[in-house]
Enzyme design. Structure first.
Site, mmCIF file in Angstrom:
data_model
loop_
_atom_site.group_PDB
_atom_site.id
_atom_site.type_symbol
_atom_site.label_atom_id
_atom_site.label_comp_id
_atom_site.label_asym_id
_atom_site.label_seq_id
_atom_site.Cartn_x
_atom_site.Cartn_y
_atom_site.Cartn_z
ATOM 1 N N GLU A 1 0.818 -1.464 -0.010
ATOM 2 C CA GLU A 1 0.188 -0.499 0.006
ATOM 3 C C GLU A 1 0.861 1.300 -0.072
ATOM 4 O OE1 GLU A 1 -1.865 0.617 3.730
ATOM 5 O OE2 GLU A 1 -1.103 -1.254 4.534
ATOM 6 N N THR A 2 1.911 1.065 0.074
ATOM 7 C CA THR A 2 2.885 2.433 0.588
ATOM 8 C C THR A 2 3.586 2.510 -1.231
ATOM 9 O OG1 THR A 2 4.874 0.842 0.876
ATOM 10 C CG2 THR A 2 3.810 2.067 2.687
#
Lengths: 274, 325
Positions: A72-73
């Site tokens: 998700e980063t």
């Protein structure tokens, strides 16, 4: 729960007299292997922290070298030569397809062309696979505060499906969540669709005792596979709601090669294996 | 090294930058994510100055969040996640502060917070999302009603509506835009004209900076303008968005900076141990925050050998084989 852990670890040797000594393994190793088996070559995988990262890494080394892992980063398709211990670890940025940010990452989670499978964990789960990773007790005056959603609610909302990692126990498998952070099948049946979701929902829950799945119609959790040496009764005792155990089979234990890769190549420092 | 002409008036010490742009009650956001590229030199400076009543708006800023909350600088939090990977599945001082009612928390998600920054950057008052329908993230608010309408606090946490374009069974969650007073990020390089280069993941740093009223960039090094102009595809922010540039080598320690250093397991484990106990935590603040006069003094305490251990490999961008237990 030390007793079932020991029986799960030692069960194979007792069950196969005369065969070559079956490998001994821990429940956490079994979890990583069991979850990794859900990964198919070519899948697009959204991985969280902890065992999720282990399962994704081990699957990529064993049977799904073309699986695409992203975080998700914004780390998209890293080679993962060393195990990351957080989704923002610089190891998710090394030798990746590309390095982006959160908005881009969620556009891959939600992308209608992609079959994205997310790996998530939580503090509590209910029979429909809804999860709590926010508080225990009253929300405004919590007894215990946890990290909060992070991207879990987003993956539960937007991905094509998700797989959950949990330690089994009545405190975790509960009748009613203290706070609903991540949407599962909501109240079962077609309630998820009526809430406005276009796709997704929990596929399986992988615990230290077993693999649970969800009924196709009611979307209630049932016991799909128990690890060798673990009884259905023990699993029910550790689940805070009634569980259909009638469909359960025994999970294939990890083989020596799977364990070698997991221990020697994926997590030699036992950062996540413990 | 070329002249810093383009940085006239912008190049300053961390003390000057915090003095000028961060005040009691400010709404601030910090860059990075859990154990990566948190602007810690700035965070320790804010804590050292005992700035109070901050409204911190964050997605998953683990270490910065925990230090600011633990030092008593924060009164309100909009947050998606308060954790720090394996070192703290839930940030320890954050957890204690919430359980004791010392901070008010409004829970969102990472996607929601990123979109709220993007909305602020684009100048739209709200932005729709498909995250969180039917969950308590949408149903429950952590801010009491009497705060509604105060500066920086929207009149509703979120609003759920039917898709106004009329698709059946298609509700959307409207998220209020964020326009913080100041954004603080840590980057690898800033050029002599003030262009910012971030290597590796940008997280939501760019949206945060574009949404904010002021931008402080701390950096590992200043490089010649021509160097960043050679490969502008790699650049993150233009000079005209940046208000303050601070040279702060190891300025994200104990979090990682790709190509410069890894996270520091020794300090993060020490932090984890002392954060669990109120007395030891107070002693940590005395020793590492109030008792050091500058970031240089902090780095001296960490020690040259430890900084060498976490130094990043030129190719990998992290420290291969680092003992991370």
């Amino acid at each position: 729960m030390s007793k079932p852990q020991k029986s799960a670890a030692g069960g194979a040797a007792a069950a196969a007299p005369g065969a070559a000594a079956a490998p001994v393994y821990t429940p956490r190793e079994m979890m990583a292997i069991a979850a990794g088996r859900f990964i198919k070559d070519g899948d697009v995988l959204f991985a969280g922290t902890g065992v999720a990262m282990l399962a994704a890494t081990v699957a990529k080394r064993i049977h799904a070298p073309q699986a695409h892992i992203f975080f998700e980063t914004g780390g998209i398709g890293p080679r993962l030569e060393e195990l990351p211990m957080a989704v923002a670890d610089p190891r998710v940025m090394a030798f990746s397809n590309l390095n982006a940010g959160l908005v881009e990452a969620f556009s891959y989670v939600a992308n209608r062309r992609l079959h994205t499978i997310a790996f998530l964990g939580a503090a509590q789960i209910d029979r429909f696979g809804n999860m709590n990773s926010t508080v225990i007790g009253d929300y405004l005056h919590p007894k215990v505060r946890f990290s909060g959603s992070g991207g879990a609610c987003d993956a539960g909302s937007l991905a094509s499906g998700f797989i959950v990692f949990m330690q089994h126990g009545v405190q975790k498998f509960v009748e009613k969540l203290d706070y609903l952070t991540t949407p599962g099948w909501l109240t079962g049946g077609d309630s998820r669709q009526h809430a406005g979701y276009r796709r997704g929902g929990p596929i399986a829950v992988v615990t230290n005792l077993c693999v649970l799945k969800f009924d196709e119609v009611t979307h209630e959790m049932y016991l799909a596979e128990r690890y060798e040496g673990v009884t259905p009764e023990h699993i029910q005792e550790n689940t805070g709601f009634p569980l259909d155990v009638s469909r359960a089979t025994v999970a294939e234990p990890p083989d020596a090669e799977e364990l070698r890769i997991l221990r020697d190549e994926v997590d030699p420092q036992r950062l996540i294996l413990g | 090294m070329a002249e810093h002409n383009g940085l006239d008036g912008k190049l300053m010490s961390i003390g000057e930058a915090v003095e000028r742009f961060v005040a009691d009650g400010s709404q601030i956001c910090v860059g990075g994510f859990t154990i990566n590229r948190n602007p810690m030199a700035a965070v320790y400076e804010i804590a050292r100055r005992r700035i109070k009543d901050l409204h911190l708006v964050a997605h998953s800023n683990g270490q910065a969040l925990d230090l600011l909350v633990g030092a008593g600088c924060v009164r309100r939090l909009d947050i998606a996640y308060g954790g720090n990977g394996r070192f703290a599945p839930t940030c320890i001082r954050f957890r204690k502060a919430v359980e004791r009612g010392e901070v008010l928390v409004e829970d969102y998600t990472n996607n929601m917070m990123s979109l709220r920054f993007l909305a602020g950057a684009l100048g739209v008052p709200f932005i729709p999302s498909k995250s969180g329908l039917g969950t308590d993230v949408v149903e429950r608010s952590g801010f009491p009603p009497e705060l509604r309408g105060e500066k920086g606090i929207p009149c509703e946490k979120v609003i759920v509506i039917d898709d106004p374009f009329g698709h059946a069974d298609d509700e959307v969650v409207l998220l209020p835009a964020l326009t913080p007073d100041v954004s603080i990020i840590h980057a690898q390089q800033v050029s002599t004209d003030g262009t910012v280069r971030i290597k590796g993941l940008t997280f939501a740093d760019l949206e945060q900076c574009k949404a904010s009223g002021a931008v402080i960039v701390t950096c590992e090094e200043i490089v010649p303008e021509d160097y960043l102009r050679l490969d502008p595809d790699q650049n993150a922010l233009p000079p005209f968005l940046v208000d303050a540039v601070v040279v702060a080598p190891y300025g994200a320690h104990p979090t990682a900076v790709r190509y410069f250093y890894d996270y520091d397991p020794v300090h993060l484990n020490h932090y984890k141990a002392v954060a669990k106990d109120d007395e030891q935590w107070a002693a940590y603040l005395e020793e590492w925050v109030y008792g050091v006069e500058s970031w240089d003094a902090y780095l001296d305490k960490i020690g040259g050998a430890q900084l060498a251990h976490i130094r990043a490999n030129t190719v990998a961008g992290y420290a291969p084989g680092l003992d991370r237990r």
